[in-house]
Design an enzyme around this catalytic site. Structure first.
Site, PDB file in Angstrom:
ATOM      1  N   GLN A 212       2.230  -5.929  -3.139  1.00  0.00           N
ATOM      2  CA  GLN A 212       2.551  -5.958  -1.703  1.00  0.00           C
ATOM      3  C   GLN A 212       3.870  -5.219  -1.440  1.00  0.00           C
ATOM      4  OE1 GLN A 212       1.650  -9.445  -3.015  1.00  0.00           O
ATOM      5  NE2 GLN A 212      -0.361  -8.557  -2.880  1.00  0.00           N
TER       6      GLN A 212
ATOM      7  N   LYS B 279       2.291   2.390  -5.002  1.00  0.00           N
ATOM      8  CA  LYS B 279       3.046   1.948  -6.188  1.00  0.00           C
ATOM      9  C   LYS B 279       2.289   2.241  -7.482  1.00  0.00           C
ATOM     10  CE  LYS B 279       3.238  -2.243  -4.536  1.00  0.00           C
ATOM     11  NZ  LYS B 279       2.830  -2.050  -3.132  1.00  0.00           N
TER      12      LYS B 279
ATOM     13  N   GLY C  24      -4.295  -4.458  -4.747  1.00  0.00           N
ATOM     14  CA  GLY C  24      -5.335  -3.630  -5.333  1.00  0.00           C
ATOM     15  C   GLY C  24      -4.760  -2.259  -5.538  1.00  0.00           C
ATOM     16  N   HIS C  25      -4.917  -1.700  -6.714  1.00  0.00           N
ATOM     17  CA  HIS C  25      -4.473  -0.317  -6.863  1.00  0.00           C
ATOM     18  C   HIS C  25      -5.609   0.530  -7.404  1.00  0.00           C
ATOM     19  CE1 HIS C  25      -2.523  -3.088  -9.672  1.00  0.00           C
ATOM     20  NE2 HIS C  25      -3.019  -2.336 -10.624  1.00  0.00           N
TER      21      HIS C  25
ATOM     22  N   ASP D 248       0.812  -1.229   0.000  1.00  0.00           N
ATOM     23  CA  ASP D 248       0.000   0.000   0.000  1.00  0.00           C
ATOM     24  C   ASP D 248       0.839   1.269   0.000  1.00  0.00           C
ATOM     25  OD1 ASP D 248      -2.267  -1.643   0.284  1.00  0.00           O
ATOM     26  OD2 ASP D 248      -1.969  -1.685   2.440  1.00  0.00           O
TER      27      ASP D 248
END
Ligand code: IMP
Length: 426
Positions: A229, A22, A46-47, A19
């Site tokens: 991650q 990125k 998740g982005h 988180d």
């Protein structure tokens, strides 16, 4: 490295517990890249990318999908939930984006319904000792891969083989589900039908992605290898057992995509200007008191995948130094510096005090030292003014301090949510 990156193969790696933002850095560098690849992890990642007022939430497909002309690769080191993946394809197409240049390695493993069921049941059974996984079936899928019991993307190409493999797996998994976890068993026909439906949709995307990336590199194209991650969630180098089941560290980008390590030129670490963590496990700089809540609200620190509250802490330079070491960082992107604008004084952890009273700048090699480590802070001045295109003096000093402490140049600084809210320094 600045915004006009010219190096052929660059790894972007999370330098904390995931988180780190990125997606935003990948999104920026992807604009000058020809290929963007994921090399490990699955829908636990998740982005969120906000562009032209549109918000995209992606789990499998690399952020590069939003840069026209950029090919997107999901490498052999990833695990894929086929229904989630197909859902993302449908959503992108519904919003007018082409998915034609997305390529999935036939060697990547599939997350099957029993992996998700076992992940949930196992966490439930662990109770207070749970890892706090995303419940997406990640650990069980990688465990089957290592046990050579996994079902791979290329198995989708032959319906008969696929059904046989599901049948073999279910014979064992249902015993586990029922007898070990007291959970309901899964139905063979239902699993096979569900998978066959998505298999049709997925087949055109299956490719020899190692060859694809190698060819791109030979042609002098720019390739971005996007980690999911973060370093401290790495199965080998993270805070085990509170880790994920793959290797986010930069060196794994080569194995996860199927190229040699000699092809990688740059390793960009991404770190928040503070720290967050979701899930259980030790966290030396976790804030106690009202600043925890304040930082969570200011930074919008809620998980993209699970919606969980993220635990918040002050920047930990011992851990960041470690990330610089295990990844061989060539530069660092420091994100969300604007969140700190609201704090008058900003503590930064420079050393740990161990249970025997010794102080160290190095990340402890033994878990009990880390579990009991107490942070030694230096307190830096805040700036309490908004950050615009230029950094206020105290904000610049904060960045310089980080750079000096970890001996890695800070190349980019994130200063807000918008796509363009980023300052290039070197
Ligand atoms: P898993 O990857 O779902 O097995 O979860 C293992 C640990 O990694 C848990 O602490 C999760 O919260 C954490 N984790 C997994 N993916 C992410 C991510 O994308 N961001 C932050 N933490 C993650």
């Amino acid at each position: 490295m600045g915004q006009d990156a010219t190096v052929p193969a660059t790894v972007i790696v999370g330098a904390q517990w995931g988180d780190e933002g990125k997606g935003k850095i990948v999104d920026l560098l992807a604009r000058e890249s020809d290929v963007v690849c994921r090399y490990q992890g699955g829908p636990n990642a998740g982005h969120t990318i906000v562009t032209d007022g549109e918000t995209y939430k992606l789990h499998h497909i690399p952020s590069g999908i939003l840069s026209p002309g950029t090919a997107c690769v999901i490498g052999a080191g990833c695990v894929i939930d086929p229904e989630t993946f197909v859902g993302e394809l449908d959503e992108l197409e519904a919003r007018g984006l082409s998915t034609a240049d997305i390529h999935v390695s036939g060697n990547a493993h599939l997350i099957m319904p029993w992996h998700v069921a076992i992940d949930r049941a196992s966490e439930r059974r662990l109770g207070r000792l749970q890892i706090g996984t995303t419940r997406r079936g990640i650990g069980p899928a990688y465990a089957d891969k290592a046990s050579r019991l996994g079902i791979r993307v290329q198995d989708l190409l032959d319906a008969k083989i696929l059904r046989q493999k599901i049948e073999t797996a279910l014979a064992e998994k249902n015993v586990w589900l029922e007898r070990v976890y007291g959970a309901p068993p899964l139905d063979l026909d239902e699993c096979a039908e569900r998978l066959e439906r998505v298999a049709q949709r997925l087949r055109p995307y299956v490719a020899d992605t190692s060859l694809l990336v190698d060819t791109a590199l030979r042609e002098g194209k720019r390739v971005l290898l996007e980690g999911a991650q973060g370093t401290l969630l790495d199965l080998d180098h993270g805070t085990y057992p509170f880790v994920t089941s793959s290797n986010p560290v930069a060196a794994a980008a080569a194995t996860g995509v199927g190229i040699g390590p000699t092809r990688i030129d740059e390793v960009v670490g991404v770190s928040k200007a503070y720290v967050t963590r979701v899930g259980e496990g030790p966290f030396p700089t976790e804030i106690e008191g009202p600043d925890q809540e304040r930082m969570r609200e200011l930074g919008g620190e809620y998980g993209t995948t699970t919606g969980r509250e993220r635990r918040c802490g002050w920047l930990d330079l011992v851990a960041l130094r470690y990330a610089a070491r295990v990844n061989g960082l060539t530069s660092l992107a420091l994100t969300k510096l604007d969140v700190l604008s609201h704090f008058e004084r900003i503590p930064v952890c420079v050393r740990y005090r161990l249970p025997d009273g010794e102080e160290t700048r190095e990340f402890p090699a033994h878990q009990s030292d880390f579990h009991h480590a107490e942070p030694v802070f230096e307190v830096l001045d805040g700036w309490e003014e908004p950050i615009g295109d230029r950094l206020p003096r105290a904000a610049r000093e904060y960045v310089d301090f980080v750079e000096d402490q970890i001996v890695v140049p800070v190349s980019l600084v994130g200063t807000g949510q918008a796509r363009e809210a980023i300052v290039a320094l070197h």
